[in-house]
Write a protein that holds these residues in place. Structure first.
Motif, PDB file in Angstrom:
ATOM      1  N   PHE A  20      -5.640   7.970   6.522  1.00 25.31           N
ATOM      2  CA  PHE A  20      -5.038   9.309   6.674  1.00 25.31           C
ATOM      3  C   PHE A  20      -4.164   9.693   5.481  1.00 25.31           C
ATOM      4  CE2 PHE A  20      -5.846   8.137  11.138  1.00 25.31           C
ATOM      5  CZ  PHE A  20      -6.542   9.256  11.550  1.00 25.31           C
ATOM      6  N   VAL A  21      -3.757   8.704   4.699  1.00 24.35           N
ATOM      7  CA  VAL A  21      -2.852   9.003   3.575  1.00 24.35           C
ATOM      8  C   VAL A  21      -3.468   8.597   2.242  1.00 24.35           C
ATOM      9  CG1 VAL A  21      -0.758   8.853   4.964  1.00 24.35           C
ATOM     10  CG2 VAL A  21      -1.696   6.786   3.926  1.00 24.35           C
ATOM     11  N   VAL A  22      -4.790   8.449   2.186  1.00 22.67           N
ATOM     12  CA  VAL A  22      -5.435   8.033   0.948  1.00 22.67           C
ATOM     13  C   VAL A  22      -5.211   9.092  -0.124  1.00 22.67           C
ATOM     14  CG1 VAL A  22      -7.628   9.050   1.673  1.00 22.67           C
ATOM     15  CG2 VAL A  22      -7.608   7.276  -0.083  1.00 22.67           C
TER      16      VAL A  22
ATOM     17  N   TRP B   2      -7.408   1.143  -3.676  1.00 20.65           N
ATOM     18  CA  TRP B   2      -6.269   1.414  -2.799  1.00 20.65           C
ATOM     19  C   TRP B   2      -6.804   1.448  -1.362  1.00 20.65           C
ATOM     20  CZ3 TRP B   2      -4.576   4.649   0.997  1.00 20.65           C
ATOM     21  CH2 TRP B   2      -3.194   4.629   1.264  1.00 20.65           C
ATOM     22  N   PRO B   3      -6.074   0.975  -0.362  1.00 14.02           N
ATOM     23  CA  PRO B   3      -4.666   0.548  -0.370  1.00 14.02           C
ATOM     24  C   PRO B   3      -4.463  -0.931  -0.714  1.00 14.02           C
ATOM     25  CG  PRO B   3      -5.476   0.578   1.860  1.00 14.02           C
ATOM     26  CD  PRO B   3      -6.613   1.071   0.985  1.00 14.02           C
ATOM     27  N   PHE B   4      -5.569  -1.717  -0.852  1.00 12.71           N
ATOM     28  CA  PHE B   4      -5.424  -3.149  -1.053  1.00 12.71           C
ATOM     29  C   PHE B   4      -6.035  -3.539  -2.391  1.00 12.71           C
ATOM     30  CE2 PHE B   4      -6.103  -2.518   3.598  1.00 12.71           C
ATOM     31  CZ  PHE B   4      -4.789  -2.724   3.987  1.00 12.71           C
ATOM     32  N   THR B   5      -5.255  -4.230  -3.195  1.00 12.91           N
ATOM     33  CA  THR B   5      -5.751  -4.712  -4.478  1.00 12.91           C
ATOM     34  C   THR B   5      -6.718  -5.874  -4.258  1.00 12.91           C
ATOM     35  OG1 THR B   5      -3.928  -6.296  -4.705  1.00 12.91           O
ATOM     36  CG2 THR B   5      -3.577  -4.057  -5.561  1.00 12.91           C
ATOM     37  N   PRO B   6      -7.537  -6.243  -5.253  1.00 12.73           N
ATOM     38  CA  PRO B   6      -8.435  -7.387  -5.093  1.00 12.73           C
ATOM     39  C   PRO B   6      -7.700  -8.668  -4.739  1.00 12.73           C
ATOM     40  CG  PRO B   6      -9.043  -6.099  -7.018  1.00 12.73           C
ATOM     41  CD  PRO B   6      -7.762  -5.534  -6.528  1.00 12.73           C
ATOM     42  N   MET B   7      -6.487  -8.870  -5.299  1.00 12.88           N
ATOM     43  CA  MET B   7      -5.725 -10.087  -4.981  1.00 12.88           C
ATOM     44  C   MET B   7      -5.312 -10.103  -3.514  1.00 12.88           C
ATOM     45  SD  MET B   7      -5.442  -8.852  -8.112  1.00 12.88           S
ATOM     46  CE  MET B   7      -3.990  -7.786  -8.006  1.00 12.88           C
TER      47      MET B   7
ATOM     48  N   ALA C  75       0.829  -1.204   0.000  1.00 16.51           N
ATOM     49  CA  ALA C  75       0.000   0.000   0.000  1.00 16.51           C
ATOM     50  C   ALA C  75       0.865   1.256   0.000  1.00 16.51           C
ATOM     51  CB  ALA C  75      -0.925  -0.016   1.216  1.00 16.51           C
ATOM     52  N   LEU C  76       1.963   1.252   0.767  1.00 16.25           N
ATOM     53  CA  LEU C  76       2.855   2.415   0.802  1.00 16.25           C
ATOM     54  C   LEU C  76       3.575   2.600  -0.529  1.00 16.25           C
ATOM     55  CD1 LEU C  76       4.355   2.000   4.397  1.00 16.25           C
ATOM     56  CD2 LEU C  76       2.509   3.517   3.654  1.00 16.25           C
ATOM     57  N   VAL C  77       3.959   1.483  -1.152  1.00 19.99           N
ATOM     58  CA  VAL C  77       4.632   1.587  -2.451  1.00 19.99           C
ATOM     59  C   VAL C  77       3.677   2.143  -3.503  1.00 19.99           C
ATOM     60  CG1 VAL C  77       5.662   0.249  -4.335  1.00 19.99           C
ATOM     61  CG2 VAL C  77       6.332  -0.210  -1.967  1.00 19.99           C
ATOM     62  N   LEU C  78       2.425   1.662  -3.481  1.00 19.24           N
ATOM     63  CA  LEU C  78       1.451   2.172  -4.453  1.00 19.24           C
ATOM     64  C   LEU C  78       1.160   3.649  -4.223  1.00 19.24           C
ATOM     65  CD1 LEU C  78      -1.162  -0.754  -4.666  1.00 19.24           C
ATOM     66  CD2 LEU C  78       0.655  -0.161  -6.290  1.00 19.24           C
TER      67      LEU C  78
END
Length: 408
Positions: free
Chosen positions: A144-146, A102-107, A88-91
């Protein structure tokens, strides 16, 4: 959490009786890993525009530990949780379309929910609660960082992981309760059988006590009256008889104290004289009067009292079993002594009942019968053979030793 990690690794469902159930967790983990690994790389590179090397590293860290989850789900969660947060931080550092999650992909969501199911099937409530709270904390922190214009899907992961943890934990606890109940039933059955055996041994000991006490009484009387029955006994012989009588009386006192331990308040009816071979005929007649066709072959041999008592009890229980389980069945009771006079054979054979009983005369038998037979035969050094016959009947054959050599 620490105690669970100290246990030797064991795969989920490893204790299942069926092989396909034991292999099921491995199959599911393998399918998830094979499906999610290339899909994650493709989505991260093509849709999110992530560098292929970083995308591959994230995919491996997020999908490969699912295989470890079959054996060590908590350790697998630690790796995957860190990898998901790092992903999530890298994305967050790359630009991607607003329509993407975001922050979590479907996979990530699919793999994490599968991991939560494995956790719920293995870990205790406290660990599951801590895992869910960590998931909630990660979702709140991501809020908080979306990125601007992007909808956070952390709530979806929080809800789905909570449901997976709850359902899997409930299934595990239900299984544990059933397993403990089954173990308790097994222990209770073993204890019941042990108690039955001890009760039957105590009953046999009480009956044998009466036999021994009778012989000791005879010895006492003969020793006490020897000086009156025999003329001109030397003083040393008279003193020897007096000592024998005193020892016998002391032994009788010890036997009475033993009897007080063996007998309880409910056993006062056992103070009557113990039956022997001569009473078996009366037992057979009483059974015949109850409507049971019984053929009896008596034996008038002189046998030890313990053997006669055991033979009577064996016939008594065998006939009682016929009345209970095969009412009206033709029955044969036979007593015979071997040619050398070494053994008494007790044989009780019944055929199938004329009509199968609609319901047993006794429900939930105690099982004292065969236990008592085996204990009596074992104590006097004999052998017992019991079992069903091909025609539907039943056979009880006991061979009881009559000589001192056979007793030992």
């Amino acid at each position: 959490m620490t105690s669970a990690e100290e246990e030797p690794p064991r795969a989920l469902f490893a204790g299942a009786s069926r092989r396909w159930v034991r292999l099921l967790p491995w199959g599911v983990a393998f399918v998830l890993c094979v499906a999610l690994l290339p899909t994650t790389i493709q989505v991260l590179t093509a849709d999110y525009g992530l560098n292929s090397g970083i995308a591959s590293a994230l995919a491996v860290a997020q999908a490969a530990p699912l295989l470890l989850a079959v054996v060590r789900p908590l350790r697998a969660w630690c790796v995957i949780f860190v990898a998901d947060v790092a992903g999530a931080l890298v994305l967050r550092t790359v630009d991607f379309e607003e329509r993407l999650l975001w922050p979590f992909t479907p996979m990530v969501i699919v793999g994490y929910v599968g991991l939560c199911i494995a956790l719920g099937l293995r870990e205790p409530r406290r660990t599951l609660l801590l895992v869910w709270l960590a998931t909630v904390g990660a979702g709140i922190g991501a809020g908080f960082v979306v990125p601007d214009g992007t909808n956070s899907n952390s709530t979806v992961l929080t809800v789905l992981s909570g449901i997976a943890l709850l359902m899997a934990g409930a299934l595990r606890e239900r299984y544990e309760v059933q397993r403990r109940l089954a173990e308790q039933e097994t222990i209770s059955e073993d204890e019941r059988g042990r108690r039955m055996l001890l009760e039957e041994r105590a009953r046999i000991a009480r009956e044998l006590h009466d036999v021994v006490a009778h012989h000791m009484s005879v010895i006492t009387v003969q020793a006490d009256t020897a000086e009156y029955r025999l003329d001109r006994l030397p003083p040393d012989v008279r003193e020897e008889f007096t000592s024998i009588a005193a020892t016998a009386r002391e032994s009788l006192g010890e036997m009475r104290r033993l009897l007080g331990v063996l007998r309880n308040e409910e056993a006062h009816g056992e103070l009557a004289p113990q039956p022997d071979l001569t009473r078996i005929g009366q037992l057979v007649e009483a059974t015949a009067r109850a409507g049971m066709p019984v053929e009896f072959t008596p034996c008038d041999a002189d046998v030890p009292e313990a053997v006669g008592l055991s033979a009577y009890r064996i016939v008594q229980e065998a006939l009682a079993n016929v009345v209970r389980h095969a009412p009206g069945a033709p029955t044969r009771v036979s007593l015979s002594v071997s040619e050398g006079g070494a053994r008494l054979t007790v044989l009780v054979v019944n055929g199938p009942p004329p009509e199968p009983p609609a319901a047993p005369l006794e429900v939930g038998g105690t099982g004292h019968g065969l236990v008592g037979m085996r204990e009596r035969v074992r104590i006097i050094g004999g052998s017992l053979d019991v079992g069903p016959l091909p025609d539907g009947g039943f056979r009880v054959a006991a061979r009881l030793p009559l000589t001192e050599r056979d007793f030992t």
